[in-house]
Design a protein around this motif. Sequence first.
Motif, PDB file in Angstrom:
ATOM      1  N   SER A  60       0.829  -1.212   0.000  1.00 31.07           N
ATOM      2  CA  SER A  60       0.000   0.000   0.000  1.00 31.07           C
ATOM      3  C   SER A  60       0.860   1.258   0.000  1.00 31.07           C
ATOM      4  CB  SER A  60      -0.922   0.013   1.229  1.00 31.07           C
ATOM      5  OG  SER A  60      -1.739  -1.126   1.243  1.00 31.07           O
ATOM      6  N   VAL A  74      -5.369  10.305  -2.200  1.00 29.18           N
ATOM      7  CA  VAL A  74      -5.777   8.953  -1.822  1.00 29.18           C
ATOM      8  C   VAL A  74      -5.133   8.601  -0.481  1.00 29.18           C
ATOM      9  CG1 VAL A  74      -5.780   6.530  -2.501  1.00 29.18           C
ATOM     10  CG2 VAL A  74      -5.939   8.304  -4.245  1.00 29.18           C
ATOM     11  N   SER A  75      -5.971   8.261   0.496  1.00 29.85           N
ATOM     12  CA  SER A  75      -5.458   7.954   1.830  1.00 29.85           C
ATOM     13  C   SER A  75      -4.842   6.556   1.862  1.00 29.85           C
ATOM     14  CB  SER A  75      -6.582   8.036   2.866  1.00 29.85           C
ATOM     15  OG  SER A  75      -7.450   6.928   2.742  1.00 29.85           O
ATOM     16  N   TRP A  77      -5.574   4.270   3.973  1.00 30.09           N
ATOM     17  CA  TRP A  77      -6.628   3.280   4.231  1.00 30.09           C
ATOM     18  C   TRP A  77      -7.383   2.909   2.971  1.00 30.09           C
ATOM     19  CZ3 TRP A  77      -5.661   0.614   8.182  1.00 30.09           C
ATOM     20  CH2 TRP A  77      -5.041   1.192   9.291  1.00 30.09           C
ATOM     21  N   GLU A  78      -7.549   3.863   2.049  1.00 28.11           N
ATOM     22  CA  GLU A  78      -8.208   3.528   0.777  1.00 28.11           C
ATOM     23  C   GLU A  78      -7.329   2.576  -0.032  1.00 28.11           C
ATOM     24  OE1 GLU A  78      -8.727   7.574  -0.474  1.00 28.11           O
ATOM     25  OE2 GLU A  78     -10.891   7.493  -0.121  1.00 28.11           O
ATOM     26  N   ARG A  79      -6.026   2.858  -0.077  1.00 29.09           N
ATOM     27  CA  ARG A  79      -5.102   1.976  -0.796  1.00 29.09           C
ATOM     28  C   ARG A  79      -5.025   0.614  -0.109  1.00 29.09           C
ATOM     29  NH1 ARG A  79      -1.894   6.422  -0.075  1.00 29.09           N
ATOM     30  NH2 ARG A  79      -0.442   5.205   1.196  1.00 29.09           N
ATOM     31  N   SER A  81      -7.202  -0.897   1.852  1.00 28.43           N
ATOM     32  CA  SER A  81      -8.454  -1.640   1.671  1.00 28.43           C
ATOM     33  C   SER A  81      -8.499  -2.292   0.290  1.00 28.43           C
ATOM     34  CB  SER A  81      -9.639  -0.695   1.863  1.00 28.43           C
ATOM     35  OG  SER A  81     -10.841  -1.327   1.508  1.00 28.43           O
ATOM     36  N   ALA A  82      -8.149  -1.526  -0.725  1.00 30.69           N
ATOM     37  CA  ALA A  82      -8.163  -2.064  -2.091  1.00 30.69           C
ATOM     38  C   ALA A  82      -7.161  -3.205  -2.237  1.00 30.69           C
ATOM     39  CB  ALA A  82      -7.869  -0.953  -3.094  1.00 30.69           C
ATOM     40  N   LEU A 105      -9.928   0.930  -6.300  1.00 34.84           N
ATOM     41  CA  LEU A 105      -9.380   2.225  -5.891  1.00 34.84           C
ATOM     42  C   LEU A 105      -9.889   3.331  -6.809  1.00 34.84           C
ATOM     43  CD1 LEU A 105      -7.262   3.470  -3.843  1.00 34.84           C
ATOM     44  CD2 LEU A 105      -5.830   3.661  -5.861  1.00 34.84           C
ATOM     45  N   ARG A 108     -13.461   4.287  -5.984  1.00 33.25           N
ATOM     46  CA  ARG A 108     -13.633   4.959  -4.697  1.00 33.25           C
ATOM     47  C   ARG A 108     -13.004   6.348  -4.656  1.00 33.25           C
ATOM     48  NH1 ARG A 108     -12.002   0.124  -0.533  1.00 33.25           N
ATOM     49  NH2 ARG A 108     -13.810  -1.194  -0.903  1.00 33.25           N
ATOM     50  N   THR A 109     -12.058   6.592  -5.526  1.00 32.16           N
ATOM     51  CA  THR A 109     -11.318   7.866  -5.501  1.00 32.16           C
ATOM     52  C   THR A 109     -11.371   8.513  -6.873  1.00 32.16           C
ATOM     53  OG1 THR A 109      -9.207   6.844  -6.117  1.00 32.16           O
ATOM     54  CG2 THR A 109      -9.738   6.895  -3.770  1.00 32.16           C
TER      55      THR A 109
END
Length: 160
Positions: A60, A74-75, A77-79, A81-82, A105, A108-109
Motif C-alpha cells: 500500500s 488517496v489515503s 486506508w483507501e489503498r 483496503s483495495a 481504488l 472509490r477515488t
Amino acid sequence: MLSLKKVVTWASGPIIALFFLWFAFKDVDGDALLEGVKGASIPLLVVCALFGMGHMIVRSIRWKTLLGPAGEGVSFWERFSAVCIGDMASLLPGRVGEVLWPILLARRTGVRVGTAVSTVAVERIVLDLFATMSFGAIGLVAPQNPSALDPNADPENLSA
C-alpha cells in the motif's frame, strides 16, 4: 429504507464466500482437517499473519509512490483496503485480484482506472523481472553438482 439493490449487493459477498468455502472443502475429510488444525503451531500462524499484513502494508505504501501525483488525495486506508480485497480475490481463477484492486481504488477515488491498472502492471512486471533475474543469478553461482553441497553425501542417493 433499504432498496433491493443494496440488499443484493450486501448479501452477495457472503453468499459467494460461502459458496467458495463449500467448493474448497467439499471433498475434505473433516476429522483429518480437525486433526491438522489441532496440530498447527499458533506462534508460527501468528508470524505468518504478521508477515502477510506487513506485505500488504508495504504494498500500500509502495503504491502511493507508483501512483505519483495521480494519487495525491488517496489515503493510506483507501489503498490498503483495495490491496486487501484484491489480495483475497487473487485466490480466484485468473488472478482476478490483480485487476480488481486498482479498479476498486479508481471507483472509490478520483484516480483514473487506466492509471491505477498501469501502476499495478508496472509493479508486477518489475517485481517478476527482479525475481527472475535473482533466481537466474543464484543459478549462476550455485554449485552445479548437488553433492558439492555436502561433501559427505553419497552421489548415488541424490536425485537429479
